[in-house]
Design a protein around this motif. Structure first.
Motif, PDB file in Angstrom:
ATOM      1  N   ALA A   1      -4.396 -10.243   9.448  1.00 29.86           N
ATOM      2  CA  ALA A   1      -3.115 -10.331   9.653  1.00 29.86           C
ATOM      3  C   ALA A   1      -2.161 -10.710  10.672  1.00 29.86           C
ATOM      4  CB  ALA A   1      -2.165  -9.907   8.014  1.00 29.86           C
TER       5      ALA A   1
ATOM      6  N   THR B   1      -2.512 -14.686   5.021  1.00 26.84           N
ATOM      7  CA  THR B   1      -1.674 -15.177   5.582  1.00 26.84           C
ATOM      8  C   THR B   1      -1.712 -16.280   6.348  1.00 26.84           C
ATOM      9  OG1 THR B   1      -3.041 -14.062   7.403  1.00 26.84           O
ATOM     10  CG2 THR B   1      -1.198 -12.891   6.764  1.00 26.84           C
TER      11      THR B   1
ATOM     12  N   GLY C   1      -6.280  -9.836   4.877  1.00 28.76           N
ATOM     13  CA  GLY C   1      -5.734  -9.811   5.574  1.00 28.76           C
ATOM     14  C   GLY C   1      -5.418 -11.700   6.669  1.00 28.76           C
TER      15      GLY C   1
ATOM     16  N   PHE D   1      -7.242  -5.073   6.963  1.00 31.96           N
ATOM     17  CA  PHE D   1      -6.637  -5.686   6.630  1.00 31.96           C
ATOM     18  C   PHE D   1      -5.057  -6.083   7.607  1.00 31.96           C
ATOM     19  CE2 PHE D   1      -2.427  -7.445   4.402  1.00 31.96           C
ATOM     20  CZ  PHE D   1      -3.196  -8.324   3.108  1.00 31.96           C
ATOM     21  N   LEU D   2      -4.844  -5.499   8.023  1.00 38.63           N
ATOM     22  CA  LEU D   2      -3.734  -5.883   9.149  1.00 38.63           C
ATOM     23  C   LEU D   2      -4.288  -6.188  10.356  1.00 38.63           C
ATOM     24  CD1 LEU D   2      -0.702  -5.674   9.566  1.00 38.63           C
ATOM     25  CD2 LEU D   2      -1.209  -2.893  10.981  1.00 38.63           C
TER      26      LEU D   2
ATOM     27  N   ILE E   1       2.449  -5.763   3.295  1.00 39.41           N
ATOM     28  CA  ILE E   1       2.427  -5.930   4.995  1.00 39.41           C
ATOM     29  C   ILE E   1       2.625  -4.489   5.959  1.00 39.41           C
ATOM     30  CG2 ILE E   1       1.550  -6.331   7.562  1.00 39.41           C
ATOM     31  CD1 ILE E   1       1.468  -9.108   5.983  1.00 39.41           C
TER      32      ILE E   1
END
Length: 326
Positions: free
Chosen positions: A144, A250, A246, A140-141, A169
């Motif tokens: 993002a 964003t 992610g 996910f990070l 986040i």
């Protein structure tokens, strides 16, 4: 939280172009040389025992001057006292110096060091925990960062208007790297017609190297050269969906029937298409020309039959819904 069994090779965090002041180092300070109480939680005593074992072993095999042979194999020029400090635990040892030890009869010991090494540091800043395995939170990070983040030389940064998302986040990054970063509110005075934004700076060269080396995220301007990381493409559907979440959270858009992701990178667009297609849902691509910048932008449209759901700040949950509902 889904976790992949493949482990990251922590030695890849170093770069042969690094000067002595920019070397990535294994955090290996012995307890008797602690400067602050905070360091006591970071040391791994088994790491130092392995270094001492290597020192004793090579003294027997090559004599007292074995360190000179070691020094000749390094691409930088450490002092004699610095090398001594590494082996007694007075100073942190460069990752590249550890890797060179595999050229001696210490392959097994170095493998054990890789397993026991938990924290890495740069020339500035404290030790950072380095995750060993790919998880859905990490995916996910990564998504993002590719969606709306930025990788600087020593900083990963975000600027978003959604405070709840920036909190998510922040919490994920703090959990993964065992840090305590905090986001800040940014008030826009010059353009009052725009929403206030929230910024997050992960100020650590270790973290920057982590995403650059393992996930191929470019440092600096990246919009038209990003790709879907190889690790993501070869991972499970759960990992891939967390990655898509992610990106979408964003930098995505939503209509009644579709999700849309827009990018300046044609390769990224095509790879996202293949990734989403693997879920068995309708997906399409298109492009348009920005007349102001004279530049092509690419869109990936995919059906809401792929429902991306991300909840919680410290726990990441993803689910795949392939039912016929739109």
């Amino acid at each position: 939280m889904v976790e992949e069994k493949r482990e990251f090779d922590v030695f890849k965090l170093h770069d042969s172009k690094d000067s002595i002041l920019k070397l990535m180092r294994a955090y290996s300070v012995s307890s008797k040389f602690f400067r602050t109480d905070a360091c006591k939680n970071q040391i791994n005593n088994s790491f130092m025992k392995l270094l001492q074992k290597i020192d004793v072993k090579l003294k027997k095999e090559l004599g007292l001057q074995w360190r000179l042979v070691w020094k000749e194999k390094l691409y930088f020029n450490p002092s004699k006292s610095a090398m001594n400090d590494w082996l007694i635990g007075r100073a942190t040892i460069p990752l590249s110096a550890l890797e060179v030890l595999t050229e001696f009869s210490c392959v097994d010991e170095v493998k054990q060091i890789k397993k026991t090494l938990t924290h890495v540091c740069g020339s500035r800043g404290g030790p950072i925990f380095v995750p060993k395995q790919l998880t859905s939170e990490m995916a996910f990070l990564v998504g993002a960062i590719l969606g709306d983040g930025h990788l600087g030389d020593r900083t990963v940064s975000f600027e978003l208007t959604d405070e709840e998302l920036i909190q998510k986040i922040t919490a994920i990054a703090n959990k993964l790297f065992q840090t305590d970063f905090a986001h800040k509110k940014r008030i826009r005075l010059i353009r009052p017609n725009r929403k206030n934004s929230f910024t997050l700076y992960l100020d650590s060269k270790v973290i920057t190297r982590f995403f650059n080396k393992f996930f191929e995220i470019p440092i600096g301007k990246k919009s038209d050269i990003i790709i879907v990381p190889s690790l993501i493409k070869s991972s499970s559907k759960e990992i891939q969906e967390a990655f898509l979440a992610g990106i979408f959270e964003t930098d995505g858009c939503e209509t009644k029937k579709e999700f849309t992701i827009t990018t300046a990178s044609e390769q990224f667009c095509n790879e996202l298409y293949e990734l989403i297609k693997g879920f068995g849902v309708p997906v399409h691509t298109s492009f348009w020309l920005n007349k102001v910048y004279h530049k092509k932008y690419y869109r990936v449209h995919f059906s809401k039959k792929l429902v991306i759901s991300v909840s919680g700040c410290t726990e990441l949950e993803t689910r795949l819904d392939l039912d016929s509902r739109a």
